[in-house]
Design a protein around this motif. Structure first.
Motif, PDB file in Angstrom:
ATOM      1  N   LEU A   1       0.852  -1.187   0.000  1.00 48.99           N
ATOM      2  CA  LEU A   1       0.000   0.000   0.000  1.00 48.99           C
ATOM      3  C   LEU A   1       0.893   1.244   0.000  1.00 48.99           C
ATOM      4  N   ARG A   2       1.319   1.631  -1.206  1.00 47.10           N
ATOM      5  CA  ARG A   2       2.200   2.784  -1.361  1.00 47.10           C
ATOM      6  C   ARG A   2       1.421   3.986  -1.869  1.00 47.10           C
ATOM      7  N   LEU A   3       2.047   5.139  -1.785  1.00 43.71           N
ATOM      8  CA  LEU A   3       1.421   6.369  -2.264  1.00 43.71           C
ATOM      9  C   LEU A   3       2.321   7.035  -3.279  1.00 43.71           C
ATOM     10  N   SER A   4       1.725   7.556  -4.336  1.00 42.35           N
ATOM     11  CA  SER A   4       2.435   8.393  -5.296  1.00 42.35           C
ATOM     12  C   SER A   4       1.873   9.804  -5.165  1.00 42.35           C
ATOM     13  N   ALA A   5       2.721  10.746  -4.740  1.00 43.21           N
ATOM     14  CA  ALA A   5       2.325  12.151  -4.619  1.00 43.21           C
ATOM     15  C   ALA A   5       3.041  12.945  -5.690  1.00 43.21           C
ATOM     16  N   ASP A   6       2.304  13.339  -6.716  1.00 43.54           N
ATOM     17  CA  ASP A   6       2.885  14.030  -7.882  1.00 43.54           C
ATOM     18  C   ASP A   6       4.047  13.240  -8.460  1.00 43.54           C
ATOM     19  N   GLY A   7       3.895  11.905  -8.515  1.00 38.46           N
ATOM     20  CA  GLY A   7       4.884  11.037  -9.129  1.00 38.46           C
ATOM     21  C   GLY A   7       5.972  10.560  -8.195  1.00 38.46           C
ATOM     22  N   ARG A   8       6.005  11.063  -6.965  1.00 36.12           N
ATOM     23  CA  ARG A   8       7.021  10.638  -6.011  1.00 36.12           C
ATOM     24  C   ARG A   8       6.447   9.521  -5.136  1.00 36.12           C
ATOM     25  N   ARG A   9       7.070   8.312  -5.207  1.00 33.10           N
ATOM     26  CA  ARG A   9       6.572   7.161  -4.440  1.00 33.10           C
ATOM     27  C   ARG A   9       7.030   7.265  -2.984  1.00 33.10           C
ATOM     28  N   GLN A  10       6.156   6.835  -2.087  1.00 29.13           N
ATOM     29  CA  GLN A  10       6.504   6.827  -0.675  1.00 29.13           C
ATOM     30  C   GLN A  10       5.681   5.778   0.055  1.00 29.13           C
ATOM     31  N   GLY A  11       6.246   5.288   1.146  1.00 26.12           N
ATOM     32  CA  GLY A  11       5.525   4.353   1.987  1.00 26.12           C
ATOM     33  C   GLY A  11       4.763   5.087   3.076  1.00 26.12           C
ATOM     34  N   PRO A  12       3.968   4.360   3.857  1.00 25.99           N
ATOM     35  CA  PRO A  12       3.182   4.985   4.921  1.00 25.99           C
ATOM     36  C   PRO A  12       4.067   5.472   6.064  1.00 25.99           C
ATOM     37  N   THR A  13       3.618   6.518   6.729  1.00 26.32           N
ATOM     38  CA  THR A  13       4.233   6.959   7.980  1.00 26.32           C
ATOM     39  C   THR A  13       3.811   6.057   9.123  1.00 26.32           C
ATOM     40  N   ASP A  14       2.577   5.611   9.081  1.00 28.42           N
ATOM     41  CA  ASP A  14       2.076   4.663  10.082  1.00 28.42           C
ATOM     42  C   ASP A  14       1.183   3.653   9.368  1.00 28.42           C
ATOM     43  N   PHE A  15       1.431   2.367   9.658  1.00 27.93           N
ATOM     44  CA  PHE A  15       0.687   1.298   9.005  1.00 27.93           C
ATOM     45  C   PHE A  15      -0.102   0.455  10.002  1.00 27.93           C
ATOM     46  N   GLY A  16       0.034   0.784  11.273  1.00 23.98           N
ATOM     47  CA  GLY A  16      -0.655  -0.036  12.274  1.00 23.98           C
ATOM     48  C   GLY A  16       0.076  -1.348  12.524  1.00 23.98           C
ATOM     49  N   ASP A  17      -0.599  -2.264  13.182  1.00 23.38           N
ATOM     50  CA  ASP A  17       0.000  -3.554  13.531  1.00 23.38           C
ATOM     51  C   ASP A  17       0.000  -4.510  12.331  1.00 23.38           C
ATOM     52  N   LEU A  18       1.039  -5.336  12.261  1.00 30.80           N
ATOM     53  CA  LEU A  18       1.116  -6.358  11.217  1.00 30.80           C
ATOM     54  C   LEU A  18       0.127  -7.472  11.550  1.00 30.80           C
ATOM     55  N   ARG A  19      -0.755  -7.780  10.603  1.00 27.23           N
ATOM     56  CA  ARG A  19      -1.767  -8.812  10.837  1.00 27.23           C
ATOM     57  C   ARG A  19      -1.813  -9.781   9.668  1.00 27.23           C
ATOM     58  N   VAL A  20      -2.231 -11.007   9.975  1.00 33.88           N
ATOM     59  CA  VAL A  20      -2.370 -12.046   8.954  1.00 33.88           C
ATOM     60  C   VAL A  20      -3.798 -12.029   8.432  1.00 33.88           C
ATOM     61  N   VAL A  21      -3.924 -12.060   7.104  1.00 34.16           N
ATOM     62  CA  VAL A  21      -5.238 -12.108   6.463  1.00 34.16           C
ATOM     63  C   VAL A  21      -5.437 -13.523   5.923  1.00 34.16           C
ATOM     64  N   ASP A  22      -6.333 -14.258   6.546  1.00 36.52           N
ATOM     65  CA  ASP A  22      -6.603 -15.630   6.105  1.00 36.52           C
ATOM     66  C   ASP A  22      -7.379 -15.638   4.794  1.00 36.52           C
ATOM     67  N   PRO A  23      -7.254 -16.706   4.018  1.00 39.82           N
ATOM     68  CA  PRO A  23      -8.023 -16.808   2.772  1.00 39.82           C
ATOM     69  C   PRO A  23      -9.515 -16.609   3.026  1.00 39.82           C
ATOM     70  N   GLY A  24     -10.115 -15.719   2.249  1.00 42.07           N
ATOM     71  CA  GLY A  24     -11.541 -15.433   2.387  1.00 42.07           C
ATOM     72  C   GLY A  24     -11.868 -14.404   3.446  1.00 42.07           C
ATOM     73  N   ALA A  25     -10.906 -14.035   4.298  1.00 43.50           N
ATOM     74  CA  ALA A  25     -11.148 -13.079   5.380  1.00 43.50           C
ATOM     75  C   ALA A  25     -10.865 -11.651   4.914  1.00 43.50           C
ATOM     76  N   THR A  26     -11.491 -10.684   5.634  1.00 47.76           N
ATOM     77  CA  THR A  26     -11.285  -9.265   5.350  1.00 47.76           C
ATOM     78  C   THR A  26     -10.771  -8.578   6.614  1.00 47.76           C
ATOM     79  N   VAL A  27      -9.733  -7.764   6.469  1.00 45.18           N
ATOM     80  CA  VAL A  27      -9.130  -7.030   7.583  1.00 45.18           C
ATOM     81  C   VAL A  27      -9.093  -5.552   7.215  1.00 45.18           C
ATOM     82  N   ALA A  28      -9.493  -4.690   8.165  1.00 44.94           N
ATOM     83  CA  ALA A  28      -9.479  -3.238   7.946  1.00 44.94           C
ATOM     84  C   ALA A  28      -8.135  -2.659   8.365  1.00 44.94           C
ATOM     85  N   TYR A  29      -7.605  -1.760   7.563  1.00 45.03           N
ATOM     86  CA  TYR A  29      -6.360  -1.059   7.865  1.00 45.03           C
ATOM     87  C   TYR A  29      -6.628   0.446   7.800  1.00 45.03           C
TER      88      TYR A  29
END
Length: 489
Positions: A424-452
């Motif tokens: 989940l990256r961001l392009s701001a006027d063509g400049r790529r960057q990663g998140p400042t905060d991404f929350g906790d690392l979580r496992v997404v099981d097949p068929g499951a939905t996780v909110a970030y």
């Protein structure tokens, strides 16, 4: 200790109290003469109780005769060594309520009270009656605000400078101090000047805390005696502003005095030297613990004596954060509202299966963008953050669903995978960057939905934002933005 009463409620109550007093003085009459002097012993046993009764009678809009009786009791029970300004102050209240009860014209008494020494009387009451059972009464906690409101509304004439002789407390009744002439011919005042500058009532929001500029005054008193009943003349000029704060969320936060400054009409900035309560006790910081109200007086040394607040503003600034401003005249500067970006379609992207990399499993995620907001303030990692000048926060909420199935690999569709920052990256006027905060690392099981909920720091002059997946071709959505320039940038 900084007051923990509700500043907005206190100011409202004191204004109501002042209006109630005026209403009783302007309407209604009593056919019986008020004999408060004879009855006062039954009204209260002490001066402090009498003043508490007076405050309650005005607060509750009691009949004019009852208010007059309470006022007369306060005058009768006043300590013999009370300063002259306090005696004159309560004499004026007693005269106004007594004349009202008799149906007489009380305008002269109203004017005498409205133009009384509010600051000195409030300090006198605080020292004479420090107990909580008295301090919570509007007559005590709101004397300054009530009197300044009356003055600023023009009751008894406009607020003017009060020059107090530097003699005893009994002399501090508004007399003019003598002036001396220096060898250069310039006239220099030697007396104590105190000017009540009114109650701006303007406000702003800083880090989920609403700040209001309350009653203000200027003085040349010695800093340690500013709130004394009869202060000494100092060699500095002080602008004193009551700062009222209310947290908007259940947070813990603290503001040191050095974070507050006043800016003069010509652009000079003066940082607060200290905070103080209404009894002159210095305070290091203004602290909030949860959703609550706090207040303090901020003391600013100014090179010239301030006689009005036209063009002045209060600034709140922490580190390199975007400052907030509170004009001390005119309208408040509205808080910076979040900018809600429009919905986007979302897309799918791929990620590695963290448990079966040796099998070459590739997980497929479907990303649904729920919302995106550009803001000046945000919260993550259990902290509040305010953006720096020239920057903003972009907060994106997404639902991530693991849609891997056996068509990719019959082993991989049974094992969960983590959705990580590169997904989940961001392009701001063509400049790529990663998140400042991404929350906790979580496992997404097949068929499951996780909110970030993911936060990025973007430039305030960015015009195009694109949310990307693992590959640049995985575009979840694009927004065109035009962010306004804010005060302080």
């Amino acid at each position: 200790m900084v007051s923990q009463s509700n500043p907005q409620t206190s100011r409202l109550l004191t204004i109501v109290a002042g209006i109630a007093l005026l209403a009783s003085a302007c309407g209604g009459s009593s056919t019986d003469q008020v004999t408060a002097e004879a009855d006062s012993a039954g009204v209260a046993r002490s001066f402090c109780e009498a003043v508490a009764d007076l405050g309650a009678s005005i607060q509750n809009s009691a009949p004019a005769a009852e208010q007059a009786s309470a006022a007369a009791a306060a005058v009768e029970l006043m300590p013999a060594d009370a300063p002259g300004f306090a005696r004159s102050y309560f004499d004026a209240i007693a005269a106004a309520t007594g004349q009202s009860a008799d149906g007489a014209d009380a305008s002269a008494a109203e004017a005498a009270w409205a133009n009384g020494e509010h600051l000195q009387v409030a300090t006198f009451l605080g020292g004479e009656c420090p107990g909580d059972e008295y301090a919570s009464v509007p007559t005590f906690q709101g004397m300054v605000a009530m009197g300044q409101t009356m003055q600023s509304d023009g009751v008894g004439g406009s607020a003017t400078a009060t020059t107090i002789a530097s003699g005893s407390a009994d002399d501090a009744t508004g007399t003019t101090a003598p002036a001396t002439t220096t060898s250069g011919g310039d006239e220099t005042a030697t007396g104590l000047n105190t000017v009540e500058l009114g109650d701006p009532g303007t406000r702003t929001v800083y880090n989920m805390t609403e700040f209001v500029a309350g009653p203000a005054f200027a003085t040349n008193a010695t800093i340690d005696e500013i709130f004394d009943a009869a202060p000494s003349v100092g060699n500095q000029n002080w602008l004193v502003i009551e700062i009222l704060g209310e947290t908007q969320a259940n947070i813990q936060t603290s503001y040191a005095s050095g974070l507050f400054s006043v800016i003069s009409p010509d652009g000079q900035r003066f940082t607060a030297d200290q905070f103080s309560d209404s009894f002159g006790e210095a305070e290091f910081s203004l602290n909030f613990n949860g959703i609550e109200n706090q207040s303090t007086f901020a003391l600013f040394e100014t090179p010239e004596f301030v006689t009005d607040l036209e063009g002045w503003q209060l600034q709140i600034l922490v580190g390199e954060e975007l400052p907030a401003f509170v004009p001390l005249t005119g309208e408040s500067i509205p808080p910076v509202e979040p900018i809600v970006l429009g919905p986007v379609d979302g897309a799918s992207t791929t990620g590695d299966n963290v448990y079966n990399d040796n099998l070459g499993c590739v997980t497929v995620f479907d990303v649904d963008v729920i919302s995106a907001v550009v803001s000046v303030e945000t919260a993550y990692q259990n902290r509040l953050f305010r953006s720096r000048a020239g920057e903003r926060f972009l907060t994106v909420e997404v639902d991530v669903t693991n849609i891997t199935d056996e068509s990719i690999d019959d082993l991989c569709d049974e094992i969960g995978a983590s959705f990580e920052q590169p997904n989940l990256r961001l392009s701001a006027d063509g400049r790529r960057q990663g998140p400042t905060d991404f929350g906790d690392l979580r496992v997404v099981d097949p068929g499951a939905t996780v909110a970030y909920v993911v936060t990025y720091v973007i430039s305030a002059d960015a015009t195009e934002l694109s949310l990307l997946g693992t590959e640049d071709s995985d575009v979840f959505g694009t927004w065109q933005i035009d962010l306004p320039t804010l005060p302080g940038e």
